[in-house]
Scaffold this motif. Structure first.
Motif, PDB file in Angstrom:
ATOM      1  N   LYS A  47      13.158   0.484  50.995  1.00  0.00           N
ATOM      2  CA  LYS A  47      13.889   0.436  52.265  1.00  0.00           C
ATOM      3  C   LYS A  47      12.958   0.327  53.469  1.00  0.00           C
ATOM      4  O   LYS A  47      13.404   0.100  54.579  1.00  0.00           O
ATOM      5  CB  LYS A  47      14.727   1.705  52.448  1.00  0.00           C
TER       6      LYS A  47
ATOM      7  N   SER B 283      22.018   4.363  52.000  1.00  0.00           N
ATOM      8  CA  SER B 283      22.648   3.048  51.973  1.00  0.00           C
ATOM      9  C   SER B 283      21.611   2.003  51.554  1.00  0.00           C
ATOM     10  O   SER B 283      20.430   2.115  51.883  1.00  0.00           O
ATOM     11  CB  SER B 283      23.231   2.731  53.352  1.00  0.00           C
TER      12      SER B 283
ATOM     13  N   ASN C 256      20.233  -0.779  52.260  1.00  0.00           N
ATOM     14  CA  ASN C 256      19.782  -1.807  53.207  1.00  0.00           C
ATOM     15  C   ASN C 256      18.360  -1.449  53.630  1.00  0.00           C
ATOM     16  O   ASN C 256      17.890  -0.354  53.357  1.00  0.00           O
ATOM     17  CB  ASN C 256      20.686  -1.803  54.444  1.00  0.00           C
TER      18      ASN C 256
ATOM     19  N   SER D 176      24.536  -1.648  57.139  1.00  0.00           N
ATOM     20  CA  SER D 176      24.845  -1.098  55.819  1.00  0.00           C
ATOM     21  C   SER D 176      25.572  -2.138  54.977  1.00  0.00           C
ATOM     22  O   SER D 176      26.346  -2.934  55.492  1.00  0.00           O
ATOM     23  CB  SER D 176      25.702   0.140  55.975  1.00  0.00           C
TER      24      SER D 176
ATOM     25  N   TYR E 240      21.657   0.948  62.015  1.00  0.00           N
ATOM     26  CA  TYR E 240      22.850   0.116  61.844  1.00  0.00           C
ATOM     27  C   TYR E 240      22.839  -1.145  62.701  1.00  0.00           C
ATOM     28  O   TYR E 240      23.875  -1.611  63.132  1.00  0.00           O
ATOM     29  CB  TYR E 240      24.132   0.904  62.161  1.00  0.00           C
TER      30      TYR E 240
END
Ligand code: TXA
Ligand code: MG
Length: 321
Positions: A51, A138, A140, A146, A224
């Motif tokens: 990530k 999440s 991503n 997400s 986000y």
């Protein structure tokens, strides 16, 4: 094959990978998660690598039953028990005191651990099959949108994951609601369980002050964010400024935008949440100059979506500095 339909066989294979220290992406009722055995520090370290997530951002641990909960958290308070009985399995994450079995990398050095019990059948079966708690943020890259579909995970993380289970679109479409009960009941992240529903059971929750990261470490303002600059358009922007921009609307479509996504033509907040990240992914892929987002009503799931939009807008302000 890296991506596979989440059949019984595929889930058993995924469980094997997790037990051997691998990393698997899977759907949940909220968004897709990137999971590793929560009791295996080096497996969890791979999540941070994949990530590119700063190590001060703690992960959520997923459990399947009370026995697994007791492996990761100290005995819970009566008030936490009320929330667990009422809302688990489901999109509520609770901050609890951790056990020593939980490696520090999971909690970023905190004495508390974030725990939730997902209601989606795929993680349910996966947790039963691997029989270890799964740490999963999440799926991503850090700070990005997400994922609500397996394709989003493929695009963001691609070959770096050992296996991606495709279980179709995530039904709720927005992350879990995070609540702590100590020192006082507080909302750390608005999410897929409406705060009003929680307050109906345990009374008022303290709300996090916008941009405050003390209560929920890792809740940085730029979370986000799409790559395209995003602007919360409280008032309509002039028609001449719309030609190269996209519009993310709650219920109605204005004229003149290069691309428009409407979250719910009937103005339904649940339907909107289920479409929310998907619509942002779609607009972000079009190479637009800007995305104008219509503010949503800040009640129910609207609170969570506005939180994500403000953070995305904050990221734009930061990048243009
Ligand atoms: O719906 C969800 O919650 C999804 C799915 C995959 O379950 N997961 C998710 O995880 O959204 P993630 O990593 O994107 O968000 C985890 C957040 C952290 O950024 C932090 O704000 C909070 O949970 N958190 C984790 N542990 C914490 C702790 N001990 N104290 C306070 N906040 C914590
Ligand atoms: Mg996340």
């Amino acid at each position: 094959m890296l991506v596979t339909a989440a059949t019984g066989d595929a889930i058993r294979r995924a469980a094997q990978i997790l037990r051997e220290g691998g990393v698997v992406a899977f759907p949940t009722e909220t968004v897709y998660g990137l999971g590793a055995n929560a009791l295996d520090a080096s497996a969890v370290a791979r999540i941070f690598e994949i990530k590119r997530r700063p190590s001060f951002d703690p992960l959520i641990v997923h459990v399947v039953d009370d026995t697994m909960l007791q492996r990761v958290a100290q005995p819970i308070s009566p008030r936490a028990r009320i929330l667990v009985d009422r809302f688990w399995p489901g999109p509520l994450t609770l901050i609890l005191r951790r056990t020593i079995e939980i490696p520090m990398i999971v909690t970023a050095g905190l004495e508390t651990v974030a725990v939730r019990m997902p209601s989606h059948p795929v993680p349910h079966a996966l947790l039963l099959a691997c029989d270890v708690p799964i740490a999963a943020p999440s799926a991503n890259r850090f700070g990005g949108l997400s994922p609500t579909r397996a394709e989003h995970v493929v695009r963001a993380l691609g070959e770096s994951v050992d296996l991606i289970l495709d279980g179709g679109p995530a039904p709720l479409g927005i992350e879990s609601t995070i609540v702590t009960l100590e020192p006082a009941p507080a909302l750390l992240r608005p999410g897929a369980l409406a705060v009003e529903e929680i307050e109906a059971v345990i009374g008022p929750l303290q709300r996090e002050i916008a941009g405050e990261t003390r209560l929920a470490p890792g809740r940085l303002p730029q979370h986000y964010a799409p790559r395209t600059p995003l602007h919360l358009a409280a008032r309509p922007v002039p028609t001449s400024d719309r030609g190269r921009a996209g519009y993310l609307g709650f219920a109605h479509a204005p004229e003149g935008y290069a691309a428009v996504r409407i979250l719910s033509s009937s103005g339904n907040l649940h339907e909107s949440a289920a479409r929310f990240f998907e619509a942002l992914h779609e607009l972000d892929a079009l190479g637009l100059e800007r995305i104008d987002a219509e503010p949503l009503p800040e009640r129910g799931l609207g609170l969570a979506m506005m939180d994500r939009l403000r953070r995305a807008e904050g990221d734009m302000a930061r990048r243009s500095k």
